[in-house]
Design an enzyme around this catalytic site. Structure first.
Site, PDB file in Angstrom:
ATOM      1  CB  THR A 107      -0.905   0.657  -4.289  1.00  0.00           C
ATOM      2  OG1 THR A 107      -0.801  -0.096  -3.078  1.00  0.00           O
ATOM      3  CG2 THR A 107      -0.704   2.127  -4.026  1.00  0.00           C
ATOM      4  CE1 TYR A 108      -3.841  -1.512   1.660  1.00  0.00           C
ATOM      5  CE2 TYR A 108      -3.120  -2.717  -0.289  1.00  0.00           C
ATOM      6  CZ  TYR A 108      -3.140  -2.548   1.088  1.00  0.00           C
ATOM      7  OH  TYR A 108      -2.439  -3.407   1.889  1.00  0.00           O
ATOM      8  CB  SER A 140      -0.955   0.010   1.183  1.00  0.00           C
ATOM      9  OG  SER A 140      -0.226   0.082   2.395  1.00  0.00           O
ATOM     10  CB  SER A 154       6.024  -5.233  -5.041  1.00  0.00           C
ATOM     11  OG  SER A 154       4.663  -4.914  -5.278  1.00  0.00           O
ATOM     12  CB  ALA A 155       4.357   0.074  -4.873  1.00  0.00           C
TER      13      ALA A 155
END
Length: 126
Positions: free
Chosen positions: A57-58, A25, A74-75
């Site tokens: 994402t969130y 996130s 992972s972002a």
């Protein structure tokens, strides 16, 4: 018929942290979430101005008043501390309501504190 319209945008906010091994996130200062009308766990799009990366994402809550923008999981490989990003959220708006729809456009200073709130993207001119 419904159309997908811009609902919220936090413009040119600086990434403060990247946490590769966090659950995932993007943690956003709760003041900015409120200003942009972005809910916890809401899907967000992130566009990295520095490197051109775009990903989904969130949102999760970051400490209120901290200026935190932490790209996690992972972002975190798609951003670095100091990168300028745009955070956007979209909504399904019924065709009858399209002309009345006004997005929340949040602008910040170099400490990620809100400086301005607009409800319209200006017409681009030559």
């Amino acid at each position: 018929m419904f159309r997908t319209l811009l609902k919220s945008k936090i413009h040119r906010v600086a990434v403060t942290h990247c946490e590769l091994h966090y659950e995932g996130s993007c943690a956003i200062d709760e003041d900015l979430l409120d200003a942009a009308n972005i809910a916890e766990n809401e899907q967000i799009h992130i566009w990295n101005i520095n490197n051109g990366e775009r990903f989904v994402t969130y949102a999760i809550k970051g400490e209120r008043g901290s200026g935190m923008i932490s790209v996690n999981g992972s972002a975190a490989r798609r951003a670095a501390a100091g990168d300028l990003i745009i955070i956007a959220a979209f909504a399904q708006v019924h065709n009858d309501q399209v002309s009345a729809h006004e997005p929340q456009l949040v602008f910040v200073d170099d400490k990620n504190r809100q400086t301005e709130l607009r409800h319209k993207v200006p017409t681009q001119r030559m």
